[in-house]
Each structure stands twice: as C-alpha cells, then as structure tokens.
Design a protein around this motif. Structure first.
Motif, PDB file in Angstrom:
ATOM      1  N   VAL A 110      53.979  -3.379 -28.609  1.00  0.00           N
ATOM      2  CA  VAL A 110      53.280  -4.516 -28.005  1.00  0.00           C
ATOM      3  C   VAL A 110      54.011  -4.907 -26.733  1.00  0.00           C
ATOM      4  CG1 VAL A 110      52.608  -6.927 -28.325  1.00  0.00           C
ATOM      5  CG2 VAL A 110      52.430  -5.328 -30.226  1.00  0.00           C
ATOM      6  N   ALA A 156      52.196 -13.699 -33.356  1.00  0.00           N
ATOM      7  CA  ALA A 156      51.514 -12.947 -32.305  1.00  0.00           C
ATOM      8  C   ALA A 156      51.892 -11.464 -32.344  1.00  0.00           C
ATOM      9  CB  ALA A 156      51.845 -13.555 -30.940  1.00  0.00           C
ATOM     10  N   THR A 164      49.163  -8.416 -33.461  1.00  0.00           N
ATOM     11  CA  THR A 164      48.606  -7.759 -32.277  1.00  0.00           C
ATOM     12  C   THR A 164      48.708  -6.247 -32.435  1.00  0.00           C
ATOM     13  OG1 THR A 164      49.227  -9.621 -30.880  1.00  0.00           O
ATOM     14  CG2 THR A 164      48.775  -7.544 -29.781  1.00  0.00           C
ATOM     15  N   VAL A 215      50.965  -9.554 -25.615  1.00  0.00           N
ATOM     16  CA  VAL A 215      51.163 -10.950 -26.014  1.00  0.00           C
ATOM     17  C   VAL A 215      51.643 -11.701 -24.774  1.00  0.00           C
ATOM     18  CG1 VAL A 215      52.528 -12.545 -27.411  1.00  0.00           C
ATOM     19  CG2 VAL A 215      51.678 -10.418 -28.415  1.00  0.00           C
ATOM     20  N   ASP A 261      47.508 -13.778 -27.924  1.00  0.00           N
ATOM     21  CA  ASP A 261      47.594 -12.359 -28.290  1.00  0.00           C
ATOM     22  C   ASP A 261      46.211 -11.741 -28.196  1.00  0.00           C
ATOM     23  OD1 ASP A 261      46.157 -12.625 -30.890  1.00  0.00           O
ATOM     24  OD2 ASP A 261      47.941 -13.768 -31.481  1.00  0.00           O
TER      25      ASP A 261
END
Length: 478
Positions: A339, A384, A388, A394, A411
């Motif tokens: 992420v 988040a 995600t 994020v 997110d």
C-alpha cells in the motif's frame, strides 16, 4: 427558574401591597371629602339662618349677613350669593347670579333639590364646587344661598396623605422585593449546585460532589442523595475499569505461556493437524488483539474521565508533526502490505497541498497530549492499511481551518456501508470487509472516546475513491 420564581414572588408582593394601599387611599379621600362637606354645610346653615331672618322682614341682620358673606369670601376665597324667591340678589360676595353654573344651581335650590357634594376628594379635584341650600321651611323656598366652595386645600391635604401612603407602599414593596430575592437565592442555590453537579457527571466527571449548607431541608436531602449517587457512579466506573485492566493483565500471562507452548509444538505438528494448529494460532492472535484493545479502551476511559474532571495535566502538541511522525512509523507496514502511504500537509477536499511528503509548513497546535493523538492516528492508520488492497493508496492530510485543525485519513478500500457508519464506533463491532477478522472491534471506539474527551470529534464517511474517510476534528490550542 430563578426569573420565574422572582416574577411570581414580585407579583404576589405587589398585589399584597396594592390590596392594602388602595382601600387606604380611598378611605382617606372619602373621609376628607366628608369633613370638607360638613364644614361647608355649617357655613351654609349659618348663612341660611341669617337669610331666613331677612326674608321674614328682620332687616337688622342684613348687615350681619353681608359682613359675614364678605368676610368668608376674603378669608377662604369662596364666593357667597344670597337671593330671594324672585331671584333678586340679597347679598353678593365674590359670586354673581350670572356666573357659570349659578342659574342652574339657583333653579335647583329654589326647587328644594339637594346639592351634589363630592363623595371623595383626590389630589386632582381642584375645580370649585357650587353648593346650595334653600331658604325657608317646607316645600316653599323663600330664597337660596349659594356657596362656591374651593376644594384645593382639602385636595392638598389628600395629596400629602397619598404621597406618604405611596412612599410607605414603595418602601414595603422594596422590602418585599429584597425578601423575595433572598428567598429565591435560598431556595435556588441548592438547585443550582445540583444542576452543576448533574452537568459535571454528564460530562464524565464521575464522583462530583456538591456542598449545600442552606436551602429547604428537602433540597439538602436531595443534595446528599446526589453525592451518594455520584460517589457510587465513580466507584462503579473505577471498578469497571479496574476489572477490565486487571482481567486483561491477568489473562496476558497465561496467554503468553499458551503462545510459547503453541510455538513449541510447531515442529511436532503433522500434515493432518496443520490446519487445526494454524487455526489455534489465529485464535491466540485474535485473543491478544482483543486484550490489547480492552486495555486501550480502559486507558481511553481513564483519560476521558481525567480530562473531564480537570485532573489531567494541560498538554499541547503540533498535530502536523505528530501526524507526519505516525506516517513515517507506519510506512514500513504499508510497504509490506503493498500500500502506498501518502502523507502531507493539506486537505482532502480539493485544497492545495502545502508541502512535499511529510513536510509541515505551518504549525497546527492543539490542546492534546501527543501520546493520545498518536494513539488515535494509529487506530485510523491501522484500519486504513489493513483494509486497503495492495496497489492502492492511503492518503493522510492535516491542515488548520476556521473550525479548528483536521487530520484526515482516506483509503481506497471497500469502505463501510452507509447503514453501518453509525455503528462503526460501537465496541466490538466489525464490518464484513476483508481484513475485518483481524480486528478487535475496539479501535474506532477508543479513537472516538479520546476525541470526545479532548473536545474534538471523529467523523466517518465515504472517501472520494469509494473507501472510508476518517476525519479527526481538533480544536486549536487556546
């Protein structure tokens, strides 16, 4: 309530004073009118007696009648007119037959009609009054005596009496008002103390005590009952927090031993028991997260109570620096999950970005301890990153505005359905999105409780990309 009580007491006092004053004023006006009328009737009787002798042919008293009328007019300023049966003037002293009102009065007197004497005299009755008596006996009038009486002196006497009475009434009203004010304070002081105590308990200051040394005995008893109730609420809350903390702490030791034994079994687990073994480790992980969440919630409740009671030490931090620090701390976890963690000063509502990644241009000071703000941001970032999908972003932004300082975390995950947004802050609530199984369901409850304790709030809503937008609203430092 105080205003209404004072209004009622004041109206009652005014009505009481008026009930005494009005009859007293009327009685004085009536009594003075009676004295004034009797005095003028005596003067008329004297003139009528002399006029009757003159009408009977005794001219020796005419001079006495004339001197008496003139003397009366000079002394009292009141005119006297004596006429015979044919309306011829016998004596005229300051009053003539053609003066206003005299012809009508003569007609009434010669018809034996009584004069209209005033029933009461007020300070406003200053105009002269015509009084009369017929001369003669029986139904036949041999003449009439008219007296233009001046009531101004009697009205002045009434004025003095009325002023004294009204001054006394005002003094009595002032005394009643002071008594009403003291009575209202005496009655409402414990009510105000109770209201402040209830408000303090409602704000989270459990155990608030009030001191009520005066007031009605019923309210003093109610204050004592409130103090006992408040103490019981505080004791119950303390026991609850202590139970949660002690239970979590006591369970952690055998749980740690269970984790060690489970890890030690790993080399001895065969292929047939691997699934059950992995499931057991997952449950141990979930139990550890649950214990951590319960300890965090107990700490948040204790912090909220301390802030509400004013027992917490005043603290201040730069929300931008704290947010930038937490973004840096969570970047390795975000990288491991695939992420992208994008944090910077600015806004998520289309406003300009104020600096590069992690930069802070303007200080955004808030009345928060940095540890509490870090705990809330950790909850939001944990949710988040965990929810995600890999390859998404994020976004974390912090900025100051007219309504205070905001820190937003958005997110690109599945978000929370609109019907579930209101429940997301409930304890142990978990959504159906991927990653929810790894949560204790206490994170948002902890964040919301800490935000409310410091005078802020946590808003949850849909993000622009379809995920969840969590906005922490903080008041600026005072």
């Amino acid at each position: 309530m105080r205003r209404r009580l004072l209004l009622v007491l004041s109206l009652f006092s005014l009505l009481t004073v008026a009930a005494f004053v009005a009859p007293l004023l009327d009685q004085r006006a009536t009594a003075r009118a009676q004295v004034w009328t009797l005095t003028r009737s005596d003067d008329l009787d004297r003139f009528v007696a002399l006029a009757a002798l003159v009408a009977g042919g005794d001219d020796t008293v005419r001079d006495d009648l004339d001197r008496g009328a003139r003397r009366h007019a000079e002394l009292y300023g009141e005119g006297v007119l004596v006429v015979d049966a044919q309306r011829r003037t016998v004596v005229s002293a300051g009053l003539g037959p053609g003066d206003p009102g005299v012809p009508a009065a003569l007609d009434a007197a010669l018809r034996n009609q009584p004069a209209d004497a005033p029933a009461r005299l007020t300070p406003f009755d200053r105009d002269p009054v015509l009084l009369w008596q017929p001369v003669g006996t029986g139904t036949r009038a041999d003449g009439a005596v008219l007296l233009r009486a001046d009531p101004s002196r009697a009205a002045s006497d009434v004025t003095v009496t009325w002023v004294l009475v009204l001054a006394g009434a005002l003094a009595a009203a002032a005394v009643f008002a002071a008594i009403a004010l003291l009575l209202a304070r005496w009655v409402l002081r414990p009510v105000g103390a109770l209201a402040r105590g209830v408000g303090a308990v409602a704000q989270g200051r459990a155990g608030e005590q009030i001191t009520v040394s005066d007031g009605p005995v019923e309210l003093r008893a109610l204050a004592e009952s409130f103090n006992r109730m408040s103490a019981s609420v505080r004791a119950g809350a303390e026991e609850q927090r202590r139970l949660v903390a002690d239970a979590s702490h006591q369970i952690r030791n055998p749980l740690a031993a269970l984790r060690l034994r489970a890890d030690g079994l790993d080399p001895h687990v065969g292929p047939g028991g691997r699934a059950a073994y992995d499931s057991t480790l997952g449950e141990v992980d979930r139990l550890e997260r649950l214990l951590d969440g319960m300890l965090g919630l107990a700490s948040a409740e204790a912090t909220a109570s301390a802030v509400a009671a004013g027992a917490a030490d005043p603290a201040r931090c730069d929300a931008g620096l704290v947010a930038a620090g937490r973004v840096d701390a969570w970047r390795p976890a975000a990288d491991a999950a695939g992420v992208v963690l994008d944090g910077r000063a600015g806004r998520l509502d289309g406003g300009p970005d104020d600096g590069p990644d992690g930069a802070v241009d303007d200080a955004v000071d808030v009345d928060w301890p940095d540890t509490d703000l870090e705990q809330v941001l950790d909850v939001l970032l944990d949710n988040a990153v965990r929810h995600t999908p890999a390859g998404t972003t994020v976004r974390v932004r912090w900025a100051g505005g007219p309504d205070g300082v905001t820190v937003s975390v958005a997110d690109d995950g599945p978000g929370i359905a609109g019907t579930d947004l209101g429940r997301a802050r409930e304890r142990f609530w978990q959504g159906a999105s991927p990653g929810a199984g790894g949560s204790s369901g206490l994170g948002l409850a902890i964040a919301d409780r800490l935000a409310a304790a410091h005078g802020g709030r946590l808003d949850l809503g849909p993000a622009a990309g379809g995920g969840l937008l969590a906005t922490l609203v903080l008041g600026r430092a005072r």
